[in-house]
Design an enzyme around this catalytic site. Structure first.
Site, PDB file in Angstrom:
ATOM      1  N   HIS A   1       4.839  -8.843 -11.532  1.00  0.00           N
ATOM      2  CA  HIS A   1       3.810  -8.054 -10.861  1.00  0.00           C
ATOM      3  C   HIS A   1       2.972  -7.305 -11.878  1.00  0.00           C
ATOM      4  O   HIS A   1       1.751  -7.272 -11.805  1.00  0.00           O
ATOM      5  CB  HIS A   1       4.445  -7.090  -9.854  1.00  0.00           C
ATOM      6  CG  HIS A   1       3.472  -6.596  -8.830  1.00  0.00           C
ATOM      7  ND1 HIS A   1       2.959  -5.326  -8.847  1.00  0.00           N
ATOM      8  CD2 HIS A   1       2.891  -7.221  -7.777  1.00  0.00           C
ATOM      9  CE1 HIS A   1       2.124  -5.193  -7.824  1.00  0.00           C
ATOM     10  NE2 HIS A   1       2.055  -6.325  -7.163  1.00  0.00           N
TER      11      HIS A   1
ATOM     12  N   HIS B   1      -5.086  -8.386  -7.154  1.00  0.00           N
ATOM     13  CA  HIS B   1      -5.340  -7.530  -5.988  1.00  0.00           C
ATOM     14  C   HIS B   1      -6.834  -7.437  -5.723  1.00  0.00           C
ATOM     15  O   HIS B   1      -7.636  -7.838  -6.556  1.00  0.00           O
ATOM     16  CB  HIS B   1      -4.755  -6.140  -6.209  1.00  0.00           C
ATOM     17  CG  HIS B   1      -3.269  -6.192  -6.353  1.00  0.00           C
ATOM     18  ND1 HIS B   1      -2.667  -6.409  -7.566  1.00  0.00           N
ATOM     19  CD2 HIS B   1      -2.283  -6.132  -5.428  1.00  0.00           C
ATOM     20  CE1 HIS B   1      -1.371  -6.455  -7.390  1.00  0.00           C
ATOM     21  NE2 HIS B   1      -1.092  -6.308  -6.110  1.00  0.00           N
TER      22      HIS B   1
ATOM     23  N   HIS C   1      -1.253  -1.964   3.692  1.00  0.00           N
ATOM     24  CA  HIS C   1      -0.476  -2.356   2.511  1.00  0.00           C
ATOM     25  C   HIS C   1      -0.438  -1.265   1.432  1.00  0.00           C
ATOM     26  O   HIS C   1       0.630  -0.909   0.947  1.00  0.00           O
ATOM     27  CB  HIS C   1      -1.006  -3.691   1.949  1.00  0.00           C
ATOM     28  CG  HIS C   1      -0.651  -3.911   0.522  1.00  0.00           C
ATOM     29  ND1 HIS C   1      -1.553  -3.754  -0.505  1.00  0.00           N
ATOM     30  CD2 HIS C   1       0.535  -4.225  -0.061  1.00  0.00           C
ATOM     31  CE1 HIS C   1      -0.939  -3.990  -1.651  1.00  0.00           C
ATOM     32  NE2 HIS C   1       0.329  -4.276  -1.417  1.00  0.00           N
TER      33      HIS C   1
ATOM     34  N   PHE D   1       1.123  -0.354  -9.697  1.00  0.00           N
ATOM     35  CA  PHE D   1       1.275  -1.812  -9.859  1.00  0.00           C
ATOM     36  C   PHE D   1       2.390  -2.186 -10.833  1.00  0.00           C
ATOM     37  O   PHE D   1       3.195  -3.064 -10.565  1.00  0.00           O
ATOM     38  CB  PHE D   1      -0.014  -2.431 -10.418  1.00  0.00           C
ATOM     39  CG  PHE D   1      -1.134  -2.554  -9.436  1.00  0.00           C
ATOM     40  CD1 PHE D   1      -0.903  -2.881  -8.103  1.00  0.00           C
ATOM     41  CD2 PHE D   1      -2.452  -2.381  -9.851  1.00  0.00           C
ATOM     42  CE1 PHE D   1      -1.961  -3.028  -7.209  1.00  0.00           C
ATOM     43  CE2 PHE D   1      -3.514  -2.521  -8.968  1.00  0.00           C
ATOM     44  CZ  PHE D   1      -3.267  -2.839  -7.653  1.00  0.00           C
TER      45      PHE D   1
ATOM     46  N   HIS E   1       6.427  -6.632   1.191  1.00  0.00           N
ATOM     47  CA  HIS E   1       5.531  -7.777   1.087  1.00  0.00           C
ATOM     48  C   HIS E   1       5.887  -8.914   2.023  1.00  0.00           C
ATOM     49  O   HIS E   1       5.026  -9.724   2.372  1.00  0.00           O
ATOM     50  CB  HIS E   1       5.367  -8.235  -0.364  1.00  0.00           C
ATOM     51  CG  HIS E   1       4.229  -7.514  -1.008  1.00  0.00           C
ATOM     52  ND1 HIS E   1       2.925  -7.933  -0.874  1.00  0.00           N
ATOM     53  CD2 HIS E   1       4.187  -6.348  -1.684  1.00  0.00           C
ATOM     54  CE1 HIS E   1       2.128  -7.071  -1.474  1.00  0.00           C
ATOM     55  NE2 HIS E   1       2.860  -6.077  -1.977  1.00  0.00           N
TER      56      HIS E   1
ATOM     57  N   HIS F   1       2.756   1.503   0.001  1.00  0.00           N
ATOM     58  CA  HIS F   1       3.132   1.693  -1.402  1.00  0.00           C
ATOM     59  C   HIS F   1       3.131   3.178  -1.786  1.00  0.00           C
ATOM     60  O   HIS F   1       4.096   3.684  -2.364  1.00  0.00           O
ATOM     61  CB  HIS F   1       2.134   0.969  -2.331  1.00  0.00           C
ATOM     62  CG  HIS F   1       2.464  -0.465  -2.568  1.00  0.00           C
ATOM     63  ND1 HIS F   1       3.391  -0.873  -3.476  1.00  0.00           N
ATOM     64  CD2 HIS F   1       1.971  -1.592  -2.003  1.00  0.00           C
ATOM     65  CE1 HIS F   1       3.464  -2.205  -3.474  1.00  0.00           C
ATOM     66  NE2 HIS F   1       2.606  -2.667  -2.581  1.00  0.00           N
TER      67      HIS F   1
ATOM     68  N   HIS G   1       1.116 -13.166  -3.663  1.00  0.00           N
ATOM     69  CA  HIS G   1       2.351 -12.526  -3.243  1.00  0.00           C
ATOM     70  C   HIS G   1       3.251 -13.469  -2.444  1.00  0.00           C
ATOM     71  O   HIS G   1       4.464 -13.338  -2.476  1.00  0.00           O
ATOM     72  CB  HIS G   1       2.063 -11.227  -2.480  1.00  0.00           C
ATOM     73  CG  HIS G   1       1.469 -10.161  -3.358  1.00  0.00           C
ATOM     74  ND1 HIS G   1       0.122 -10.083  -3.626  1.00  0.00           N
ATOM     75  CD2 HIS G   1       2.045  -9.153  -4.061  1.00  0.00           C
ATOM     76  CE1 HIS G   1      -0.106  -9.056  -4.450  1.00  0.00           C
ATOM     77  NE2 HIS G   1       1.045  -8.474  -4.727  1.00  0.00           N
TER      78      HIS G   1
HETATM   79 CU1  C2O Z   1       0.908  -6.638  -5.631  1.00  0.00          CU
HETATM   80 CU2  C2O Z   1       1.827  -4.606  -2.767  1.00  0.00          CU
HETATM   81  O1  C2O Z   1       1.100  -5.207  -4.363  1.00  0.00           O
END
Ligand code: C2O
Length: 357
Positions: free
Chosen positions: A97, A115, A245, A275, A288, A249, A124
């Site tokens: 990632h 992203h 999303h 990230f 995810h 995070h 992803h």
């Molecule tokens: Cu690559 Cu939820 O981020």
């Protein structure tokens, strides 16, 4: 032109932005060196499948499953200690990632960023695909499937309890401590706590889901995000990538600026809120899985809600190691049907469908 899979040789030091300053990361997040150059990395072929892996909602998991999952993650973590350059190790997997999101790879003369564009969903999906197969291999269970964080359903709007057990391999210290133990998540969270009842919060979340899945995403580019081809990238995220999303995070990670529990340094949102570190929290892959599930569900809503046809999208490539430690190039084209990839999602109702604002 579609983007090519980055080869390990062009991988260089990753950076992150913290407090508006660019910081060079102390961990090198490039993959273990591949003894091949780009042209000779084979293209991945989906293996013939015997039985579908079924990803189920995390809040309904039983102890037997939780045990199995903990065991698999522990084994991954052990690899970090015994074979630090094993691409299947927990840290190496988290570094994927970081490499794809923190400026370690270049495509053409630009930094590769998966992203804020149409690369988001397919990147992803492939990432989780291999992660799941690796976990299954480590515990000798060819049908092992990741759980999904069912944040779009009122019963799943909390940190899934299996990740909240201190001392278990699914636990991560680097999380916001006031968002544990059943706290209801705000799917629109960008740092401010809302003062409202839990019922109202759940209701707001359902309305938000309807908006992001239906109202604001009537066609492919709005759902997937803006085009990203070689030399051309306006970075606009798709509806779901943007919200919820990102909020999930930020809500899970530590509050930026506060001290990190296991470090002297100040938080930059670690682990989930940055990230480079997001993949170090096991709940990342569970989060995810639900993002990925939204892709499948969106295509069933109707109208123009279909996969992108543009060849620059379909032919774009990524690079991954499979569960046998072999390096491969994978194409977006080959990840459009999750059943063909060998997995599907357990049936679950989607009450947000009735929350038209
Ligand atoms: Cu690559 Cu939820 O981020």
């Amino acid at each position: 032109t579609p983007i090519r899979a980055p080869d390990g040789y062009t991988c260089c030091q990753a950076t992150t932005t913290c407090d508006e300053k660019t910081v060079v990361l102390k961990d090198n997040c490039c993959p273990p060196p591949i003894p091949l150059n780009y042209e000779t990395i084979p293209c991945y072929k989906l293996p013939t499948m015997t039985k579908l892996r079924i990803r189920s909602p995390a809040q309904n998991a039983d102890e037997e499953y939780i045990d199995k999952y903990n065991k698999a993650i522990s084994k991954m973590k052990e690899l970090d200690k015994t074979e630090p350059f094993n691409p299947l190790g927990f840290k190496q997997q988290a570094h994927i990632h970081c490499a794809y999101c923190n400026g370690a790879y270049k495509v053409g003369d630009k930094v590769l960023q998966v992203h804020n564009s149409w690369l988001f969903f397919p990147f992803h999906r492939w990432y989780l695909y291999f992660y799941e197969r690796i976990l299954g291999t480590l515990i000798d269970d060819p049908t092992f499937a990741l759980p999904y964080w069912n944040w779009d359903h009122p019963n799943g709007m909390l940190l899934p309890p299996m990740f909240d057990r201190e001392g278990s391999s699914l636990y991560d210290e680097n999380r916001n401590q006031s968002h544990r133990k059943g706290t209801i998540i705000d799917l629109g969270y960008f740092g401010d706590e809302v003062e409202t009842t839990t019922d109202q919060l759940k209701c707001n979340n359902l309305t938000l889901m309807y908006r992001q899945m239906v109202t604001n995403a009537p066609c492919p580019l709005l759902f997937f995000g803006s085009p990203y081809s070689l030399g051309n990238n306006i970075e606009t995220p798709g509806t779901i990538e943007n919200i919820p999303h990102i909020p999930v995070h930020i809500w899970t990670g530590t509050v930026a600026g506060t001290p990190l529990p296991n470090d002297k340094k100040k938080s930059c949102g670690e682990d989930m809120g940055n990230f480079y570190s997001a993949g170090l929290d096991p709940v990342f892959y569970c989060h995810h899985a639900n993002v990925d599930r939204m892709w499948n569900i969106w295509k069933t809503i109707g109208g123009k809600r279909k996969d992108i046809i543009h060849p620059d999208w379909r032919n774009s490539e990524f690079f991954f190691y499979d569960e046998n430690k072999n390096p491969y190039r994978v194409k977006i084209q080959d990840c459009l049907d999750s059943k063909k990839m060998g997995y599907d999602y357990a049936e679950m109702c989607t009450p947000w469908r009735d929350f038209k604002p």
